[in-house]
Design an enzyme around this catalytic site. Structure first.
Site, PDB file in Angstrom:
ATOM      1  CE1 TYR A 245      10.043 -35.209 -69.030  1.00 45.23           C
ATOM      2  CE2 TYR A 245       9.944 -34.026 -71.322  1.00 45.23           C
ATOM      3  CZ  TYR A 245      10.157 -35.010 -70.841  1.00 45.23           C
ATOM      4  OH  TYR A 245      11.604 -35.885 -70.968  1.00 45.23           O
TER       5      TYR A 245
ATOM      6  NE  ARG B  83      23.585 -37.380 -66.161  1.00 46.63           N
ATOM      7  CZ  ARG B  83      22.194 -37.870 -66.391  1.00 46.63           C
ATOM      8  NH1 ARG B  83      21.390 -38.710 -65.148  1.00 46.63           N
ATOM      9  NH2 ARG B  83      21.653 -37.756 -67.148  1.00 46.63           N
TER      10      ARG B  83
ATOM     11  NE  ARG C  34      20.079 -33.338 -71.807  1.00 44.85           N
ATOM     12  CZ  ARG C  34      19.190 -34.371 -71.482  1.00 44.85           C
ATOM     13  NH1 ARG C  34      20.303 -35.398 -71.206  1.00 44.85           N
ATOM     14  NH2 ARG C  34      18.299 -34.170 -70.998  1.00 44.85           N
TER      15      ARG C  34
ATOM     16  NE  ARG D 234      22.833 -32.301 -61.421  1.00 41.44           N
ATOM     17  CZ  ARG D 234      22.521 -31.868 -59.777  1.00 41.44           C
ATOM     18  NH1 ARG D 234      23.193 -31.077 -58.980  1.00 41.44           N
ATOM     19  NH2 ARG D 234      21.237 -32.309 -59.377  1.00 41.44           N
TER      20      ARG D 234
ATOM     21  CG  ASP E 218      15.885 -30.155 -67.462  1.00 40.98           C
ATOM     22  OD1 ASP E 218      16.752 -30.653 -68.095  1.00 40.98           O
ATOM     23  OD2 ASP E 218      14.874 -29.838 -68.112  1.00 40.98           O
TER      24      ASP E 218
END
Ligand code: CP3
Length: 348
Positions: free
Chosen positions: A154, A32, A28, A41, A78
């Site tokens: 998921y 952010r 990562r 973003r 992702d």
């Protein structure tokens, strides 16, 4: 003059060549914690649409390389683009993470298909192509996907942060049915990764964030087996491309994971004991890790001491410095700069 890509420090580490310091990157590393990421973003509301926009995905992949001298860049995308490509409804809800319309029966499963995989992923492949032209010539390009077990969690649970009861009981009680989902994921993930390599990815990482949920024969069946099949498929096409597996939370099972999946490198979470990893894992494959991402948030002497311990204990064998799990948004960018400085000044 362009350098031979085999000379990149990152790739030399996999050939167990003596390197002046270990290569490093951070899971990562785009994201952010960087204000410049937030700025790009903010121009697209849907996170998936953001991942499918080559211009923006390329830009945010390159951002951390302008600040820090990482030895590798990871494609910005992702793991949940695979269920999206197969036809499952996937959404990222602000502040809540991913939400999927759960797949829990063979009927729901039969609606999914790999048919449109490559058309769907065309923008991702385009991002890989752009990156392979635009990254600095000493930087390696990492492609990635989620491992079938983690992607399936998921798909079946519908979101993160559950107790995994739906997927665990499906896998244990109706294994023939559940195998159909795993076979589909093995097929799609293999094809997707091979295409990333064809477009310029030089290393592959397979993220199995929820591997630690399984034990015993369930671990063999749903973590090791599918991963081994993907590694075999990539190697059958591109024998030279290193594959890193990241079976987070595997504890003592890290050893059988390394022995049976055929990975060239293994990502260690922050709980793995360094002496144990040096003794049991490093003779068999390269290890990558494993600074606690919370120590990177804290910074200061505590972080520095731990970084040096990791470098000392794992630096004797094939090793890539990384975190034990991805950078969190609260991370001060200056702590990443300090970390990069320590590693670059490290002498074995
Ligand atoms: O820099 C990089 O490492 C490359 C990009 C990358 C992302 N996700 C971007 C992202 C990678 C390699 C991933 C992998 C991923 N995605 C994993 C496996 C690794 C891990 O961290 O365990 C998993 C489990 C996911 C699924 C996922 N994606 C979740 C649970 C979330 C929401 C949680 C959160 O942190 O918000 C995401 C969203 C996501 N993926 C973001 C980023 C930068 C944040 C979304 C945003 O910017 O709006």
């Amino acid at each position: 003059m362009t350098i031979d890509s085999r000379d990149k420090l990152f790739l030399r580490a996999f050939r167990n060549e003596a390197t002046e310091r270990p290569p490093f990157w951070l899971m990562r590393q785009a994201g952010r914690y960087l204000p410049e990421y937030l700025e790009v973003r903010a121009t697209t509301s849907s996170f998936l649409e953001f991942c499918y926009t080559p211009e923006k995905a390329t830009e945010v992949t390159l951002q951390p390389l302008r600040r820090y001298n990482f030895d590798a860049a990871i494609l910005f995308c992702d793991i949940l683009v695979i269920p999206d490509a197969l036809g499952q409804k996937v959404q990222f809800v602000k502040g809540e993470g991913p939400q999927l319309e759960p797949i829990r029966t063979v009927e729901e499963l039969s609606a999914l298909s790999v048919e449109n995989l490559h058309d769907h992923m065309a923008p991702v492949y385009e991002t890989v192509s752009r990156l392979s032209k635009e990254i600095p010539e000493t930087t390696a390009l990492i492609g990635f996907a989620g491992a079938p077990w983690t992607v399936a969690t998921y798909m079946v649970e519908g979101r993160g942060g559950t107790d995994y009861s739906n997927i665990k009981s499906w896998a244990a009680d109706r294994p023939e049915e559940f195998s159909k989902l795993m076979d589909l994921l093995v097929e799609a993930t293999s094809a997707y990764l091979i295409e990333q390599v064809r477009h310029g990815a030089e290393v592959i990482q397979v993220f199995d964030t929820w591997a630690g949920v399984l034990k015993g024969d369930q671990y063999d069946k749903w973590v090791i087996e599918p991963t081994r099949r993907i590694v075999d498929a990539v190697k059958a096409e591109f024998g030279e491309v290193p594959v890193i597996g990241f079976p987070k939370g595997s504890g003592p099972l890290y050893e059988t994971y390394v022995e049976k999946t055929g990975v060239d490198g293994v990502g260690l979470d922050a709980d793995v004991d360094l002496d144990w990893a040096a003794e049991k894992l490093q003779p068999k494959c390269l290890v990558q890790g494993n600074l606690d991402n919370q120590l990177l948030v804290k910074g200061g002497p505590e972080m520095e001491k731990r970084v040096k311990t990791i470098l000392t204990k794992l630096g004797k064998g094939p090793f890539i410095f990384n975190l034990g799990h991805g950078i969190v948004p609260e991370t001060p960018p200056e702590n990443v700069a300090r970390l990069a400085e320590i590693i670059h000044n490290w002498k074995k």
